[in-house]
Design a protein around this motif. Structure first.
Motif, PDB file in Angstrom:
ATOM      1  N   UNK A 117       1.504 -44.464 -14.112  1.00 41.09           N
ATOM      2  CA  UNK A 117       1.878 -45.835 -13.792  1.00 41.09           C
ATOM      3  C   UNK A 117       1.239 -46.820 -14.767  1.00 41.09           C
ATOM      4  N   UNK A 118       2.016 -47.819 -15.134  1.00 36.76           N
ATOM      5  CA  UNK A 118       1.528 -48.927 -15.955  1.00 36.76           C
ATOM      6  C   UNK A 118       1.663 -50.207 -15.146  1.00 36.76           C
ATOM      7  N   UNK A 119       0.608 -51.054 -15.178  1.00 40.06           N
ATOM      8  CA  UNK A 119       0.687 -52.351 -14.520  1.00 40.06           C
ATOM      9  C   UNK A 119       0.115 -53.445 -15.404  1.00 40.06           C
ATOM     10  N   UNK A 120       0.832 -54.559 -15.434  1.00 42.65           N
ATOM     11  CA  UNK A 120       0.462 -55.718 -16.234  1.00 42.65           C
ATOM     12  C   UNK A 120       0.536 -56.956 -15.349  1.00 42.65           C
ATOM     13  N   UNK A 121      -0.620 -57.563 -15.082  1.00 40.67           N
ATOM     14  CA  UNK A 121      -0.669 -58.827 -14.341  1.00 40.67           C
ATOM     15  C   UNK A 121      -0.866 -59.953 -15.347  1.00 40.67           C
ATOM     16  N   UNK A 122       0.097 -60.879 -15.399  1.00 39.11           N
ATOM     17  CA  UNK A 122       0.003 -61.904 -16.441  1.00 39.11           C
ATOM     18  C   UNK A 122       0.922 -63.079 -16.102  1.00 39.11           C
ATOM     19  N   UNK A 123       0.898 -64.078 -16.992  1.00 40.18           N
ATOM     20  CA  UNK A 123       1.789 -65.215 -16.862  1.00 40.18           C
ATOM     21  C   UNK A 123       3.211 -64.750 -17.167  1.00 40.18           C
TER      22      UNK A 123
END
Length: 252
Positions: free
Chosen positions: A148-154
Protein backbone atom coordinates in the motif's frame (compact mmCIF):
# COMPACT_ATOMS: atom_id res chain seq x y z
CA UNK A 1 10.84 27.55 22.68
CA UNK A 2 14.26 29.12 23.21
CA UNK A 3 17.45 28.99 21.19
CA UNK A 4 19.36 26.89 23.74
CA UNK A 5 17.79 23.55 22.83
CA UNK A 6 20.96 22.26 21.19
CA UNK A 7 20.71 18.51 20.70
CA UNK A 8 17.48 18.08 22.64
CA UNK A 9 15.91 16.10 19.83
CA UNK A 10 12.61 15.55 21.63
CA UNK A 11 12.23 19.31 21.98
CA UNK A 12 12.98 19.85 18.30
CA UNK A 13 10.44 17.18 17.35
CA UNK A 14 7.84 18.83 19.56
CA UNK A 15 8.59 22.22 18.04
CA UNK A 16 8.31 20.81 14.50
CA UNK A 17 4.97 19.19 15.33
CA UNK A 18 3.57 22.44 16.72
CA UNK A 19 4.74 24.40 13.68
CA UNK A 20 3.19 21.88 11.30
CA UNK A 21 -0.07 21.84 13.26
CA UNK A 22 -0.32 25.59 12.81
CA UNK A 23 -0.91 24.84 9.13
CA UNK A 24 -2.77 21.54 9.69
CA UNK A 25 -4.79 21.29 12.92
CA UNK A 26 -6.01 17.85 11.77
CA UNK A 27 -2.48 16.49 11.23
CA UNK A 28 -2.77 13.74 13.84
CA UNK A 29 -6.09 12.59 12.39
CA UNK A 30 -4.52 11.96 9.01
CA UNK A 31 -1.69 10.03 10.64
CA UNK A 32 -4.24 7.92 12.55
CA UNK A 33 -6.18 7.06 9.40
CA UNK A 34 -2.93 6.30 7.58
CA UNK A 35 -1.87 3.78 10.24
CA UNK A 36 -5.38 2.33 10.44
CA UNK A 37 -5.13 1.50 6.75
CA UNK A 38 -1.60 0.11 7.12
CA UNK A 39 -2.89 -2.31 9.74
CA UNK A 40 -5.96 -3.20 7.70
CA UNK A 41 -4.06 -3.92 4.49
CA UNK A 42 -0.58 -5.18 5.49
CA UNK A 43 -0.80 -5.97 9.20
CA UNK A 44 0.88 -4.76 12.42
CA UNK A 45 4.51 -5.64 11.56
CA UNK A 46 5.11 -3.80 8.29
CA UNK A 47 8.30 -2.88 6.52
CA UNK A 48 7.69 0.79 5.73
CA UNK A 49 9.34 3.34 3.48
CA UNK A 50 8.87 6.79 5.06
CA UNK A 51 9.10 8.86 1.88
CA UNK A 52 10.36 12.46 2.24
CA UNK A 53 10.51 11.64 5.94
CA UNK A 54 11.62 15.01 7.33
CA UNK A 55 12.16 14.66 11.09
CA UNK A 56 10.67 11.17 11.06
CA UNK A 57 7.14 12.16 12.07
CA UNK A 58 5.51 9.14 10.41
CA UNK A 59 8.16 6.72 11.68
CA UNK A 60 7.69 7.94 15.27
CA UNK A 61 3.95 7.29 15.13
CA UNK A 62 4.51 4.00 13.30
CA UNK A 63 6.75 2.66 16.08
CA UNK A 64 4.45 3.92 18.81
CA UNK A 65 1.57 1.96 17.32
CA UNK A 66 3.46 -0.99 15.80
CA UNK A 67 6.60 -1.69 17.87
CA UNK A 68 7.66 -4.54 15.55
CA UNK A 69 7.55 -2.38 12.41
CA UNK A 70 10.70 -1.58 10.41
CA UNK A 71 11.20 1.76 8.68
CA UNK A 72 13.45 3.38 6.10
CA UNK A 73 13.34 7.18 6.09
CA UNK A 74 14.48 8.92 2.91
CA UNK A 75 14.90 12.67 2.47
CA UNK A 76 17.29 15.26 1.06
CA UNK A 77 16.93 17.93 3.76
CA UNK A 78 20.13 17.85 5.88
CA UNK A 79 18.62 19.76 8.82
CA UNK A 80 15.49 17.65 9.18
CA UNK A 81 17.53 14.48 8.70
CA UNK A 82 19.87 15.63 11.47
CA UNK A 83 16.89 15.82 13.82
CA UNK A 84 15.60 12.45 12.60
CA UNK A 85 18.94 10.70 13.08
CA UNK A 86 19.37 12.27 16.51
CA UNK A 87 15.88 11.27 17.57
CA UNK A 88 16.22 7.63 16.56
CA UNK A 89 19.91 7.12 17.38
CA UNK A 90 20.48 3.55 18.52
CA UNK A 91 17.11 2.29 17.23
CA UNK A 92 17.96 -0.50 14.80
CA UNK A 93 14.39 -0.60 13.47
CA UNK A 94 15.02 2.47 11.31
CA UNK A 95 17.58 3.49 8.69
CA UNK A 96 17.80 7.00 7.25
CA UNK A 97 18.94 7.59 3.68
CA UNK A 98 19.92 10.88 2.06
CA UNK A 99 18.56 10.96 -1.48
CA UNK A 100 16.90 13.30 -3.96
CA UNK A 101 13.56 11.84 -5.10
CA UNK A 102 14.04 13.57 -8.45
CA UNK A 103 17.15 11.49 -9.13
CA UNK A 104 16.34 8.42 -11.20
CA UNK A 105 18.53 6.12 -9.11
CA UNK A 106 17.33 7.04 -5.60
CA UNK A 107 15.72 3.60 -5.00
CA UNK A 108 19.16 1.99 -5.34
CA UNK A 109 20.20 3.67 -2.08
CA UNK A 110 17.51 1.90 -0.05
CA UNK A 111 18.42 -1.04 2.21
CA UNK A 112 15.51 -3.20 0.97
CA UNK A 113 14.29 -4.16 -2.50
CA UNK A 114 10.62 -4.14 -1.50
CA UNK A 115 8.27 -2.72 1.12
CA UNK A 116 4.86 -3.49 2.56
CA UNK A 117 3.91 0.18 2.73
CA UNK A 118 5.22 3.49 1.42
CA UNK A 119 3.95 6.48 3.41
CA UNK A 120 4.37 10.22 2.97
CA UNK A 121 2.73 13.37 4.31
CA UNK A 122 2.80 17.03 3.36
CA UNK A 123 5.89 16.68 1.21
CA UNK A 124 5.21 15.75 -2.40
CA UNK A 125 3.53 19.07 -3.21
CA UNK A 126 7.11 20.25 -3.67
CA UNK A 127 7.09 18.28 -6.95
CA UNK A 128 5.41 19.25 -10.20
CA UNK A 129 3.09 16.81 -11.95
CA UNK A 130 5.59 15.22 -14.34
CA UNK A 131 8.26 14.24 -11.77
CA UNK A 132 5.50 13.24 -9.33
CA UNK A 133 4.05 10.83 -11.90
CA UNK A 134 7.53 9.34 -12.41
CA UNK A 135 7.92 8.99 -8.63
CA UNK A 136 4.58 7.18 -8.40
CA UNK A 137 5.83 4.62 -10.90
CA UNK A 138 9.00 4.09 -8.86
CA UNK A 139 6.96 3.66 -5.69
CA UNK A 140 4.80 1.02 -7.39
CA UNK A 141 7.94 -0.94 -8.27
CA UNK A 142 9.15 -0.82 -4.65
CA UNK A 143 5.96 -2.27 -3.20
CA UNK A 144 5.26 -5.98 -2.97
CA UNK A 145 2.02 -7.29 -4.44
CA UNK A 146 -0.72 -6.28 -2.01
CA UNK A 147 1.44 -3.43 -0.67
CA UNK A 148 0.00 0.00 0.00
CA UNK A 149 1.04 3.56 -0.78
CA UNK A 150 -0.44 6.57 1.01
CA UNK A 151 0.11 10.27 0.42
CA UNK A 152 -1.46 12.89 2.70
CA UNK A 153 -1.07 16.32 1.14
CA UNK A 154 -2.68 19.44 -0.28
CA UNK A 155 -5.06 18.30 -3.03
CA UNK A 156 -7.11 21.17 -4.38
CA UNK A 157 -10.42 20.75 -6.21
CA UNK A 158 -10.30 23.62 -8.69
CA UNK A 159 -13.93 23.07 -9.68
CA UNK A 160 -15.13 24.67 -6.41
CA UNK A 161 -13.47 28.12 -6.28
CA UNK A 162 -15.95 29.75 -3.87
CA UNK A 163 -15.77 26.86 -1.42
CA UNK A 164 -11.97 26.95 -1.66
CA UNK A 165 -11.87 30.69 -1.03
CA UNK A 166 -14.15 30.45 2.02
CA UNK A 167 -12.10 27.62 3.51
CA UNK A 168 -8.86 29.47 2.88
CA UNK A 169 -10.16 32.66 4.50
CA UNK A 170 -11.32 30.80 7.59
CA UNK A 171 -8.09 28.82 7.94
CA UNK A 172 -5.91 31.87 7.56
CA UNK A 173 -7.99 33.81 10.06
CA UNK A 174 -7.41 31.09 12.64
CA UNK A 175 -3.71 30.92 11.74
CA UNK A 176 -3.37 34.68 12.22
CA UNK A 177 -4.92 34.38 15.68
CA UNK A 178 -2.54 31.58 16.63
CA UNK A 179 0.46 33.49 15.27
CA UNK A 180 -0.52 36.50 17.37
CA UNK A 181 -0.57 34.17 20.39
CA UNK A 182 3.06 33.18 19.73
CA UNK A 183 2.89 30.10 17.49
CA UNK A 184 5.93 29.65 15.24
CA UNK A 185 5.33 29.61 11.51
CA UNK A 186 7.60 28.04 8.86
CA UNK A 187 9.94 31.03 8.57
CA UNK A 188 10.17 31.50 12.34
CA UNK A 189 10.99 27.85 12.89
CA UNK A 190 13.78 27.84 10.34
CA UNK A 191 15.19 31.05 11.74
CA UNK A 192 15.38 29.36 15.14
CA UNK A 193 17.04 26.28 13.64
CA UNK A 194 19.61 28.49 11.95
CA UNK A 195 20.58 29.97 15.31
CA UNK A 196 21.13 26.61 16.99
CA UNK A 197 24.79 25.50 17.25
CA UNK A 198 23.96 21.94 16.19
CA UNK A 199 21.51 22.75 13.38
CA UNK A 200 23.01 25.97 11.99
CA UNK A 201 25.31 24.29 9.45
CA UNK A 202 22.79 21.73 8.11
CA UNK A 203 20.16 24.48 7.99
CA UNK A 204 22.43 26.63 5.83
CA UNK A 205 22.98 23.67 3.50
CA UNK A 206 19.26 23.04 3.41
CA UNK A 207 18.55 26.53 2.10
CA UNK A 208 21.28 26.12 -0.51
CA UNK A 209 19.38 23.06 -1.77
CA UNK A 210 15.78 24.28 -1.59
CA UNK A 211 15.78 28.05 -1.31
CA UNK A 212 13.08 29.64 0.82
CA UNK A 213 10.14 27.42 -0.13
CA UNK A 214 9.94 25.66 -3.49
CA UNK A 215 6.36 25.06 -4.54
CA UNK A 216 5.31 22.34 -6.94
CA UNK A 217 1.74 21.39 -7.80
CA UNK A 218 -1.38 20.57 -5.78
CA UNK A 219 -3.53 18.55 -8.20
CA UNK A 220 -6.88 17.06 -7.24
CA UNK A 221 -7.54 13.70 -5.62
CA UNK A 222 -8.90 12.54 -8.96
CA UNK A 223 -5.61 13.37 -10.70
CA UNK A 224 -3.60 11.46 -8.08
CA UNK A 225 -5.89 8.41 -8.27
CA UNK A 226 -5.80 8.33 -12.07
CA UNK A 227 -2.01 8.68 -12.30
CA UNK A 228 -1.43 6.07 -9.59
CA UNK A 229 -3.52 3.57 -11.55
CA UNK A 230 -1.67 4.47 -14.74
CA UNK A 231 1.67 3.91 -12.99
CA UNK A 232 1.02 0.40 -11.76
CA UNK A 233 -1.53 0.37 -8.93
CA UNK A 234 -4.68 -1.75 -9.06
CA UNK A 235 -6.84 0.53 -6.90
CA UNK A 236 -6.55 4.14 -5.76
CA UNK A 237 -8.85 6.56 -3.94
CA UNK A 238 -9.02 8.98 -1.03
CA UNK A 239 -9.61 7.52 2.44
CA UNK A 240 -9.69 10.87 4.28
CA UNK A 241 -10.44 14.45 3.25
CA UNK A 242 -10.61 17.98 4.58
CA UNK A 243 -11.71 20.99 2.50
CA UNK A 244 -8.14 21.50 1.22
CA UNK A 245 -6.23 18.27 1.89
CA UNK A 246 -6.66 14.55 1.37
CA UNK A 247 -5.11 11.18 2.08
CA UNK A 248 -4.89 9.14 -1.11
CA UNK A 249 -4.43 5.38 -0.84
CA UNK A 250 -3.18 3.16 -3.66
CA UNK A 251 -3.06 -0.64 -3.51
CA UNK A 252 -0.57 -2.64 -5.56
Amino acid sequence: MTTDIGADWAAWQESWDRQQEWYMPDREERFRVMLDMVEALVGPEPRVLDLACGTGSITARLFERFPKAVSTGVDLDPALLTIARGTFEGDDRVTFVTADLKDADWPAKLPYDSYDAVLTATALHWLHREPLAVLYGQVAELLRDGGVFMNADHMIDETTPRINAADRAQRHGRMDEAKAAGVLDWADWWQLAGQDPVLAEPTARRFEIYGEHAEGDTPSVEWHARVLRERGFAEARDVWRSPSDALILALK
